[in-house]
Motif scaffolding. Sequence first.
Motif, short mmCIF file in Angstrom:
data_model
loop_
_atom_site.label_atom_id
_atom_site.label_comp_id
_atom_site.label_asym_id
_atom_site.label_seq_id
_atom_site.Cartn_x
_atom_site.Cartn_y
_atom_site.Cartn_z
N ASP A 112 -0.62 -49.31 23.92
CA ASP A 112 -0.78 -50.76 24.10
C ASP A 112 0.52 -51.52 23.89
O ASP A 112 0.60 -52.70 24.20
CB ASP A 112 -1.84 -51.28 23.12
N VAL A 113 1.55 -50.84 23.36
CA VAL A 113 2.79 -51.51 22.97
C VAL A 113 4.00 -50.73 23.50
O VAL A 113 3.99 -49.50 23.52
CB VAL A 113 2.87 -51.62 21.42
N PHE A 114 5.04 -51.47 23.90
CA PHE A 114 6.15 -50.85 24.61
C PHE A 114 7.49 -51.43 24.15
O PHE A 114 7.55 -52.56 23.66
CB PHE A 114 5.99 -51.06 26.12
N VAL A 130 -8.33 -54.32 16.81
CA VAL A 130 -7.32 -53.31 17.13
C VAL A 130 -7.87 -51.92 16.84
O VAL A 130 -7.65 -50.97 17.60
CB VAL A 130 -6.02 -53.57 16.36
N ALA A 131 -8.61 -51.79 15.74
CA ALA A 131 -9.22 -50.50 15.42
C ALA A 131 -10.23 -50.10 16.48
O ALA A 131 -10.34 -48.92 16.84
CB ALA A 131 -9.89 -50.58 14.05
N GLU A 132 -10.98 -51.07 17.01
CA GLU A 132 -11.94 -50.75 18.06
C GLU A 132 -11.24 -50.26 19.33
O GLU A 132 -11.69 -49.32 19.98
CB GLU A 132 -12.81 -51.98 18.37
N VAL A 133 -10.13 -50.91 19.68
CA VAL A 133 -9.38 -50.46 20.85
C VAL A 133 -8.81 -49.06 20.61
O VAL A 133 -8.85 -48.19 21.49
CB VAL A 133 -8.26 -51.45 21.20
N ALA A 134 -8.30 -48.82 19.39
CA ALA A 134 -7.80 -47.48 19.05
C ALA A 134 -8.92 -46.45 19.15
O ALA A 134 -8.69 -45.31 19.60
CB ALA A 134 -7.19 -47.49 17.66
N LEU A 135 -10.12 -46.82 18.76
CA LEU A 135 -11.27 -45.92 18.92
C LEU A 135 -11.57 -45.67 20.40
O LEU A 135 -11.81 -44.53 20.81
CB LEU A 135 -12.49 -46.51 18.23
N ALA A 136 -11.56 -46.74 21.20
CA ALA A 136 -11.79 -46.58 22.63
C ALA A 136 -10.73 -45.66 23.25
O ALA A 136 -11.04 -44.80 24.10
CB ALA A 136 -11.77 -47.95 23.32
N PHE A 137 -9.48 -45.85 22.84
CA PHE A 137 -8.40 -44.97 23.31
C PHE A 137 -8.68 -43.52 22.90
O PHE A 137 -8.48 -42.58 23.69
CB PHE A 137 -7.07 -45.40 22.69
N THR A 138 -9.10 -43.33 21.66
CA THR A 138 -9.36 -41.99 21.14
C THR A 138 -10.44 -41.29 21.96
O THR A 138 -10.27 -40.13 22.36
CB THR A 138 -9.79 -42.09 19.67
N LEU A 139 -11.52 -41.98 22.22
CA LEU A 139 -12.61 -41.40 23.00
C LEU A 139 -12.16 -41.09 24.43
O LEU A 139 -12.53 -40.05 25.00
CB LEU A 139 -13.81 -42.34 23.00
N LEU A 146 -2.96 -43.65 29.43
CA LEU A 146 -3.78 -44.85 29.54
C LEU A 146 -2.93 -46.01 29.01
O LEU A 146 -2.39 -45.92 27.91
CB LEU A 146 -5.06 -44.68 28.72
N LEU A 147 -2.82 -47.07 29.77
CA LEU A 147 -1.95 -48.19 29.42
C LEU A 147 -2.73 -49.50 29.36
O LEU A 147 -3.58 -49.76 30.22
CB LEU A 147 -0.83 -48.35 30.45
N THR A 148 -2.43 -50.31 28.36
CA THR A 148 -2.92 -51.69 28.31
C THR A 148 -1.75 -52.60 27.92
O THR A 148 -0.84 -52.17 27.21
CB THR A 148 -4.08 -51.86 27.31
N PRO A 149 -1.74 -53.85 28.38
CA PRO A 149 -0.57 -54.73 28.21
C PRO A 149 -0.55 -55.51 26.89
O PRO A 149 -0.59 -56.73 26.87
CB PRO A 149 -0.67 -55.67 29.41
N HIS A 150 -0.46 -54.79 25.77
CA HIS A 150 -0.37 -55.39 24.43
C HIS A 150 -1.51 -56.39 24.21
O HIS A 150 -1.28 -57.55 23.86
CB HIS A 150 0.98 -56.06 24.22
N GLN A 151 -2.73 -55.91 24.40
CA GLN A 151 -3.90 -56.78 24.30
C GLN A 151 -4.94 -56.29 23.31
O GLN A 151 -6.08 -56.75 23.33
CB GLN A 151 -4.54 -56.91 25.69
N ALA A 152 -4.55 -55.38 22.40
CA ALA A 152 -5.56 -54.79 21.52
C ALA A 152 -6.23 -55.82 20.62
O ALA A 152 -7.39 -55.64 20.23
CB ALA A 152 -4.93 -53.68 20.67
#
Length: 340
Positions: free
Chosen positions: A274-276, A118-127, A294-300
């Motif tokens: 990632d969450v809605f 989840v932290a990696e996805v948050a980093l990807a989102f950040t970048l 940027l949207l992802t379907p709760h898959q972090a």
Amino acid sequence: MPGSPDPADRSRVVVAVPPELRAQFFTAGVWRELERAAGLTVVDDHSDRAAVAAALPGARALITSWRAPKVDAGLLASADRLELVAHTGSAVAPYVTEEVFRRGILVTQAGDEMARPVAEVALAFTLSLLHRVHRFDHALRGGLEWDAASEAPPRHEIHGSDIGVIGASRTGRAYIALVRAMGARVCVTDPYLSDSDAEALGVESVPLETLLSRSRIVAVHAPVTEETHRMIGAEQLALMPDGAGLVNTARSWLVDEDALLAELAAGRLDAAIDVFDAEPLPTGHPFRALPNVLLTPHQAAGSVECRQRLGASAVDEVLRLLAGRPPAHAVTADALARLH
């Protein structure tokens, strides 16, 4: 064979995990370990309360997964030997009640295994937000001409950027380590973060208002409790600088979705989510049409490695029980305060 245990005395474990998730959670080796240690009753239709109840008599342990029925007094009436509920996810509140703890049944969770992905996805989102990658992608896929698609608000590198983290949770700390390694300046809002912990993490502990007003990216990693419900609303979002970005891989519970939509529709902020509130996200939801989102379907937490660690963690808890050892990731009744 002389010396072999009587099959009737063999410990039994109920695995309430559907076939698709079993394939993701349990490697062949981990499953063999579980089979060697106990007799298994597998409930394919794991959300069927009656099916789980029918499997529980005589079982010492129950492995649960998402959408399993809550273990309450009714289910416990069938669980005459139950000693452990091992949940393959993080929050246990949807799956057990206070009655489980009152009866001395151990409850474990595998949330530690989710922190890194989840932290990696948050980093990807950040970048992505810093470099406006999502805006360029929307523009090109939407058919804009090259020059028009090249237009975006100012872009920034993570090195030297002010990143705000709401919640020094397991995932929050993993995210902090990643962004600090890339040169970000990090401030954190968390009422339970001590000065010594903040120093050890290499972050500055600040009030929420200060964090929001100074951060180029705000990443939400707080737990879901009554106190954190809609902690980021219109008033808080208004404090964020123009062009800043919000990253949410935690829960929509923490953010007022309507207030966020208003800011995003105005184009003042960007977001990666990632969450809605409504999952699945409706096909006509306004978020889907915004170029600054940027949207992802709760898959972090959906990496192959993470899913396998979740299964291995739950199996390890069962093996510990059968060997007479204490659990590695037990939770107390206090965990029921985490609503999701």
